[in-house]
Design an enzyme around this catalytic site. Structure first.
Site, PDB file in Angstrom:
ATOM      1  CE  LYS A  51      -3.792  -2.464   2.120  1.00 48.79           C
ATOM      2  NZ  LYS A  51      -4.361  -2.756   3.509  1.00 48.79           N
ATOM      3  CD  GLN A  95      -3.505  -4.515   6.387  1.00 47.37           C
ATOM      4  OE1 GLN A  95      -3.684  -3.612   5.618  1.00 47.37           O
ATOM      5  NE2 GLN A  95      -3.956  -5.612   5.898  1.00 47.37           N
ATOM      6  CG  ASP A 118      -9.663  -0.438   4.690  1.00 46.21           C
ATOM      7  OD1 ASP A 118      -9.397  -0.734   3.441  1.00 46.21           O
ATOM      8  OD2 ASP A 118      -9.269  -0.410   5.723  1.00 46.21           O
TER       9      ASP A 118
END
Ligand code: GUN
Length: 286
Positions: A51, A95, A118
């Site tokens: 990422k 995460q 997200d």
């Protein structure tokens, strides 16, 4: 036909990069994505590294905050609250999974909805299920883009999603439904799973078991999207939830692992971050 997620992700990132260059001219700075990694799980470390690499590639400012798995929930929430308040932070991603002593729901709820790249915040989830404007979760968004790129018609087709997680299975099913597919959500406890899977024109597999889907579970000519990221027990090599070699000739289109959904998830994260940034900047200008 094998659908290359790597190739399509590259095209999406090129497009984001062009828009970032424009945004810098207009707003004086690039979008800033902050990724928080708790602990040292090798898979999470690798995802977070990817990422960060993509963020830099498209011209974002990218920050990775690494914390030991002994961090308290309170301390993690405080970090997020500070990032929420920071006007020069546009996207926040924690995460998952988190260590057991930290309440994941609480963490996700603490991220400001407008910085939730997200698409996991409850307000974003509600917006998705009520067909209101929302940030689409990255993996399901990537799946739809892959199907579109491959020219797979979704409307009127029978889609079967294997897996019902909040991150992939449920939102992927909803997004296929919104494209007018008829959707079945199946899972490891579904009776007659193989038969259900074999009825799918579009089979999305996110069940988390290496090489779970075999040729007998694939309808001839089906589009097969493999979301799995596993290690082959014998060789330690990366493999999907679909036995690729076994199913390839039966499917009309199929995604490989690696190089399928994975790069698309990251490319969609870049799109979402740019979107959060632009929404904020446009709002500030009004
Ligand atoms: N863990 C596995 N997939 C994801 C994802 O898309 N986002 C976050 N934050 N964690 C994950």
């Amino acid at each position: 036909m094998i659908i290359s997620g790597t190739q399509l992700a590259k095209e999406i990132k090129e497009n984001v990069k062009t828009q970032v260059a424009e945004a810098v001219k207009t707003y004086g700075r690039p979008p800033h994505l902050v990724v928080i990694l708790v602990g040292e799980d090798p898979a999470s470390q690798s995802y977070v590294k990817g990422k960060g690499k993509d963020a830099e590639e498209v011209g974002f400012k990218s920050t990775t905050i690494r914390k030991p798995d002994t961090i308290s929930e309170e301390e993690l929430l405080e970090i997020i609250e500070n990032l929420n308040r920071d006007d020069e932070v546009d996207g926040i991603l924690v995460q998952l999974p988190l260590p057991a002593h930290i309440d994941e729901d609480k963490v996700i709820e603490t991220i400001l909805q407008s910085k939730d790249v997200d698409g996991f915040h409850p307000a974003n989830v509600a917006a998705l299920w009520q067909k209101r404007p929302c940030t689409y979760p990255c993996t399901p968004k990537g799946i739809i883009k892959l199907l579109d790129k491959a020219g797979v018609q979704i409307e009127g087709k029978k889609a079967v999603v294997l897996g019902r997680s909040n991150i992939v299975g449920l939102p992927a099913a909803k997004m296929l439904l919104d494209r007018n597919a008829t959707v079945t959500i199946a899972h490891s406890r579904t009776k007659g799973l193989a038969k259900t899977a074999a009825e799918a024109d579009i089979l999305v597999v996110a069940i988390g078991k290496p090489k779970f889907v075999t040729e007998d579970m694939v309808k001839p000519g089906a589009a097969v999207i493999d979301v799995g990221v596993n290690r082959e027990p014998e060789t330690g090599k990366l493999c999907g939830d679909v036995d690729f070699a076994n199913c390839e000739s039966k499917a009309s289109v199929i995604t490989p692992v690696p190089g399928g959904v994975g790069p698309m998830t990251r490319a969609c994260l870049m799109e979402n971050t740019l979107e959060c940034f632009l929404n904020k900047m446009k709002k500030n200008n009004n």
